[in-house]
Design a protein around this motif. Structure first.
Motif, PDB file in Angstrom:
ATOM      1  N   PHE A  39     -24.721  -7.936 -24.441  1.00  0.00           N
ATOM      2  CA  PHE A  39     -25.340  -6.779 -23.803  1.00  0.00           C
ATOM      3  C   PHE A  39     -25.125  -5.548 -24.660  1.00  0.00           C
ATOM      4  N   GLN A  40     -26.234  -4.915 -25.034  1.00  0.00           N
ATOM      5  CA  GLN A  40     -26.108  -3.704 -25.842  1.00  0.00           C
ATOM      6  C   GLN A  40     -26.507  -2.497 -24.999  1.00  0.00           C
ATOM      7  N   PRO A  41     -25.623  -1.496 -24.951  1.00  0.00           N
ATOM      8  CA  PRO A  41     -25.903  -0.339 -24.099  1.00  0.00           C
ATOM      9  C   PRO A  41     -27.148   0.443 -24.524  1.00  0.00           C
TER      10      PRO A  41
ATOM     11  N   LEU B 107     -29.666 -12.748 -27.029  1.00  0.00           N
ATOM     12  CA  LEU B 107     -29.177 -14.115 -27.019  1.00  0.00           C
ATOM     13  C   LEU B 107     -28.223 -14.380 -28.185  1.00  0.00           C
ATOM     14  N   ARG B 108     -27.143 -15.094 -27.893  1.00  0.00           N
ATOM     15  CA  ARG B 108     -26.166 -15.460 -28.914  1.00  0.00           C
ATOM     16  C   ARG B 108     -25.909 -16.955 -28.881  1.00  0.00           C
ATOM     17  N   TRP B 109     -25.734 -17.519 -30.076  1.00  0.00           N
ATOM     18  CA  TRP B 109     -25.413 -18.945 -30.172  1.00  0.00           C
ATOM     19  C   TRP B 109     -24.162 -19.097 -31.003  1.00  0.00           C
TER      20      TRP B 109
ATOM     21  N   VAL C   4     -34.914  -7.571 -20.924  1.00  0.00           N
ATOM     22  CA  VAL C   4     -34.830  -8.958 -21.356  1.00  0.00           C
ATOM     23  C   VAL C   4     -36.002  -9.273 -22.280  1.00  0.00           C
ATOM     24  N   ASN C   5     -35.708  -9.835 -23.439  1.00  0.00           N
ATOM     25  CA  ASN C   5     -36.764 -10.221 -24.384  1.00  0.00           C
ATOM     26  C   ASN C   5     -37.467 -11.480 -23.906  1.00  0.00           C
ATOM     27  N   VAL C   6     -38.768 -11.431 -23.876  1.00  0.00           N
ATOM     28  CA  VAL C   6     -39.558 -12.608 -23.502  1.00  0.00           C
ATOM     29  C   VAL C   6     -40.495 -12.907 -24.668  1.00  0.00           C
TER      30      VAL C   6
ATOM     31  N   LEU D 247     -42.745  -2.416 -24.712  1.00  0.00           N
ATOM     32  CA  LEU D 247     -43.351  -3.000 -25.918  1.00  0.00           C
ATOM     33  C   LEU D 247     -42.367  -2.878 -27.067  1.00  0.00           C
ATOM     34  N   ASP D 248     -41.847  -4.041 -27.491  1.00  0.00           N
ATOM     35  CA  ASP D 248     -40.765  -4.107 -28.476  1.00  0.00           C
ATOM     36  C   ASP D 248     -41.303  -3.966 -29.898  1.00  0.00           C
ATOM     37  N   ASP D 249     -40.456  -3.514 -30.807  1.00  0.00           N
ATOM     38  CA  ASP D 249     -40.800  -3.414 -32.227  1.00  0.00           C
ATOM     39  C   ASP D 249     -42.080  -2.621 -32.443  1.00  0.00           C
TER      40      ASP D 249
ATOM     41  N   VAL E 294     -30.199   3.077 -33.544  1.00  0.00           N
ATOM     42  CA  VAL E 294     -29.654   4.402 -33.870  1.00  0.00           C
ATOM     43  C   VAL E 294     -28.218   4.234 -34.362  1.00  0.00           C
ATOM     44  N   GLU E 295     -27.986   4.618 -35.608  1.00  0.00           N
ATOM     45  CA  GLU E 295     -26.655   4.408 -36.192  1.00  0.00           C
ATOM     46  C   GLU E 295     -25.932   5.701 -36.545  1.00  0.00           C
ATOM     47  N   THR E 296     -26.681   6.789 -36.745  1.00  0.00           N
ATOM     48  CA  THR E 296     -26.023   8.024 -37.193  1.00  0.00           C
ATOM     49  C   THR E 296     -26.386   9.213 -36.310  1.00  0.00           C
TER      50      THR E 296
ATOM     51  N   GLY F 220     -28.250   1.594 -30.111  1.00  0.00           N
ATOM     52  CA  GLY F 220     -27.855   1.381 -31.496  1.00  0.00           C
ATOM     53  C   GLY F 220     -26.356   1.380 -31.651  1.00  0.00           C
ATOM     54  N   TYR F 221     -25.918   1.014 -32.846  1.00  0.00           N
ATOM     55  CA  TYR F 221     -24.485   0.875 -33.102  1.00  0.00           C
ATOM     56  C   TYR F 221     -23.727   2.177 -32.845  1.00  0.00           C
ATOM     57  N   LEU F 222     -24.422   3.333 -32.955  1.00  0.00           N
ATOM     58  CA  LEU F 222     -23.769   4.610 -32.684  1.00  0.00           C
ATOM     59  C   LEU F 222     -23.179   4.626 -31.271  1.00  0.00           C
TER      60      LEU F 222
HETATM   61  P1  C2E Z   1     -34.998  -6.954 -30.875  1.00  0.00           P
HETATM   62  O1  C2E Z   1     -35.393  -7.348 -29.498  1.00  0.00           O
HETATM   63  O2  C2E Z   1     -35.806  -5.911 -31.554  1.00  0.00           O
HETATM   64  O3  C2E Z   1     -33.475  -6.542 -30.747  1.00  0.00           O
HETATM   65  C1  C2E Z   1     -32.861  -5.533 -31.491  1.00  0.00           C
HETATM   66  C2  C2E Z   1     -32.033  -6.122 -32.614  1.00  0.00           C
HETATM   67  O4  C2E Z   1     -31.470  -5.038 -33.367  1.00  0.00           O
HETATM   68  C3  C2E Z   1     -30.836  -6.940 -32.146  1.00  0.00           C
HETATM   69  O5  C2E Z   1     -30.619  -7.948 -33.131  1.00  0.00           O
HETATM   70  C4  C2E Z   1     -29.707  -5.928 -32.167  1.00  0.00           C
HETATM   71  O6  C2E Z   1     -28.427  -6.507 -32.290  1.00  0.00           O
HETATM   72  C5  C2E Z   1     -30.067  -5.154 -33.413  1.00  0.00           C
HETATM   73  N1  C2E Z   1     -29.516  -3.792 -33.409  1.00  0.00           N
HETATM   74  C6  C2E Z   1     -29.338  -2.968 -32.362  1.00  0.00           C
HETATM   75  N2  C2E Z   1     -28.831  -1.789 -32.733  1.00  0.00           N
HETATM   76  C7  C2E Z   1     -28.676  -1.857 -34.076  1.00  0.00           C
HETATM   77  C8  C2E Z   1     -28.183  -0.917 -35.074  1.00  0.00           C
HETATM   78  O7  C2E Z   1     -27.792   0.214 -34.784  1.00  0.00           O
HETATM   79  N3  C2E Z   1     -28.184  -1.343 -36.370  1.00  0.00           N
HETATM   80  C9  C2E Z   1     -28.609  -2.596 -36.727  1.00  0.00           C
HETATM   81  N4  C2E Z   1     -28.545  -2.925 -38.023  1.00  0.00           N
HETATM   82  N5  C2E Z   1     -29.074  -3.500 -35.822  1.00  0.00           N
HETATM   83  C10 C2E Z   1     -29.110  -3.120 -34.515  1.00  0.00           C
HETATM   84  P2  C2E Z   1     -30.339  -9.465 -32.731  1.00  0.00           P
HETATM   85  O8  C2E Z   1     -29.457  -9.545 -31.532  1.00  0.00           O
HETATM   86  O9  C2E Z   1     -29.915 -10.159 -33.978  1.00  0.00           O
HETATM   87  O10 C2E Z   1     -31.758  -9.985 -32.293  1.00  0.00           O
HETATM   88  C11 C2E Z   1     -32.806 -10.071 -33.211  1.00  0.00           C
HETATM   89  C12 C2E Z   1     -34.095 -10.387 -32.520  1.00  0.00           C
HETATM   90  O11 C2E Z   1     -34.075 -11.685 -31.940  1.00  0.00           O
HETATM   91  C13 C2E Z   1     -34.434  -9.444 -31.375  1.00  0.00           C
HETATM   92  O12 C2E Z   1     -34.970  -8.252 -31.853  1.00  0.00           O
HETATM   93  C14 C2E Z   1     -35.431 -10.287 -30.604  1.00  0.00           C
HETATM   94  O13 C2E Z   1     -36.698 -10.207 -31.198  1.00  0.00           O
HETATM   95  C15 C2E Z   1     -34.883 -11.686 -30.796  1.00  0.00           C
HETATM   96  N6  C2E Z   1     -34.115 -12.047 -29.597  1.00  0.00           N
HETATM   97  C16 C2E Z   1     -32.812 -11.841 -29.317  1.00  0.00           C
HETATM   98  N7  C2E Z   1     -32.492 -12.337 -28.094  1.00  0.00           N
HETATM   99  C17 C2E Z   1     -33.641 -12.858 -27.587  1.00  0.00           C
HETATM  100  C18 C2E Z   1     -33.985 -13.519 -26.360  1.00  0.00           C
HETATM  101  O14 C2E Z   1     -33.179 -13.690 -25.438  1.00  0.00           O
HETATM  102  N8  C2E Z   1     -35.284 -13.945 -26.213  1.00  0.00           N
HETATM  103  C19 C2E Z   1     -36.225 -13.727 -27.183  1.00  0.00           C
HETATM  104  N9  C2E Z   1     -37.470 -14.158 -26.975  1.00  0.00           N
HETATM  105  N10 C2E Z   1     -35.931 -13.104 -28.334  1.00  0.00           N
HETATM  106  C20 C2E Z   1     -34.662 -12.670 -28.543  1.00  0.00           C
END
Ligand code: C2E
Ligand code: MG
Ligand code: MG
Ligand code: MG
Length: 293
Positions: free
Chosen positions: A44-46, A61-63, A117-119, A179-181, A239-241, A258-260
């Motif tokens: 969970f990321q705040p 999601l983590r594995w 939640v990402n779908v 809408l992601d990304d 958001v990191e800085t 973000g990591y900040l």
């Molecule tokens: P996303 O949905 O765009 O998630 C944001 C990603 O950016 C996450 O990577 C998160 O850990 C990372 N992030 C957040 N803040 C920062 C930051 O300040 N700096 C940097 N460098 N990274 C940051 P994560 O967890 O590796 O996930 C990557 C992608 O995998 C996600 O991008 C999403 O597209 C997919 N994903 C993750 N969990 C799920 C899920 O439960 N279902 C689906 N369908 N996709 C998922």
């Protein structure tokens, strides 16, 4: 090039190709076992407001592979997608996410949090996605207004009309869409007007670059302008800085991730940071004003 060398290069190339083609199958086989053995979990990321208060979280999601250690979603999600496992993986995510939301709802201090939640496109476009989600919401007695589904524009592969209809129908349950990304694909304003989304997530690539170069800064400003025109909220991801935060605030962005503010973390840690927030760092002490002689 002698024939032996040529043969060697050829064989190596074929081997590499085979490896590439079979890698997703290997991962997919492991993933089925992972689901069965409880190796998958949500982090969970705040998400915070302008004051730094946590308003919700994104579930990621983590594995944790018993032998290989943590495998990043950027590796296993495309693999799962390729072999058609994503709807199964996605239902695990929804199940876990809704169980978490129902826990939060039972706690007055956590009940106000939203969960994003990402779908994936293939999951959303499954014929029974809506029924599955309805059943889950009912089973967990979820107040759906706390649930936000993050879609990417790849969902439109199923066609604008059917996707818009399905979203509208789900929206009537109370949940919202993000809408992601946003900005990384072939975003068209035409489809944005047709889809019932309430939020745009400004992609990390723009957030990172915007504090440094004018073109990306201009891009973020135009995303903000579009959002304002269409009445949408924006969330800045990655958001990191402090400099990035300051720029984003200057554009009118009000929700940040973000990591900040915090990395994706286990549920217990996330809940702790909401319930017992660490004292915010004090601003640097003011320098004494130099006195004129
Ligand atoms: P996303 O949905 O765009 O998630 C944001 C990603 O950016 C996450 O990577 C998160 O850990 C990372 N992030 C957040 N803040 C920062 C930051 O300040 N700096 C940097 N460098 N990274 C940051 P994560 O967890 O590796 O996930 C990557 C992608 O995998 C996600 O991008 C999403 O597209 C997919 N994903 C993750 N969990 C799920 C899920 O439960 N279902 C689906 N369908 N996709 C998922
Ligand atoms: Mg996301
Ligand atoms: Mg994102
Ligand atoms: Mg992203």
């Amino acid at each position: 090039l002698n024939p032996t060398m040529a043969a060697l290069i050829f064989c190596t190339a074929i081997y590499a190709l085979q490896q590439r083609l079979s890698a997703p199958r290997g991962i997919a086989r492991d993933l089925v076992a992972a689901l069965r053995h409880g190796e998958l979990s949500l982090a969970f990321q705040p998400q915070v407001d302008g004051m730094g208060e946590i308003t919700g979280a994104e579930a990621l999601l983590r594995w944790h592979h018993p032998a290989k250690g943590p495998i990043p979603p950027s590796i296993f999600i495309p693999a799962a997608e390729e072999v058609g496992l994503m709807p199964l993986v996605g239902s695990f995510v929804l199940e876990e996410a809704l169980a978490t939301l129902s826990r939060w709802q039972a706690d007055p201090k956590l009940g106000r949090l939203t969960l994003s939640v990402n779908v994936s496109a293939s999951q959303f476009n499954e014929a029974d996605f809506e029924t599955t989600l309805r059943d889950l919401l009912a089973r967990h007695h979820i107040d759906a207004t706390r649930l936000r589904l993050e879609l990417t524009e790849s969902v439109l592969i199923a066609g604008l009309e059917p996707v818009a209809e399905k979203m509208a129908s789900l929206k009537r349950l109370g949940l919202t869409f993000s809408l992601d990304d946003f900005g990384t694909g072939f975003s068209s304003l035409a489809y944005l007007r047709r889809l019932p989304v309430s939020e745009l997530k400004i992609d990390r690539s723009f957030v990172t670059a915007a504090a440094e170069n004018d073109r990306d800064a201009a891009l973020v400003r135009s995303i903000r302008a579009i959002a304002t025109d269409l009445g949408l909220e924006t969330v800045a991801e990655g958001v990191e800085t402090q400099a990035q935060l300051a720029f984003l605030k200057s554009t009118g962005c009000r929700v940040f991730q973000g990591y900040l503010f915090g990395r994706p973390m286990p549920l217990a840690d996330f809940e702790l940071s909401v319930l017992a927030p660490k004292p915010k760092p004090m601003p640097p002490p003011e320098r004494p004003t130099p006195r004129l002689a």
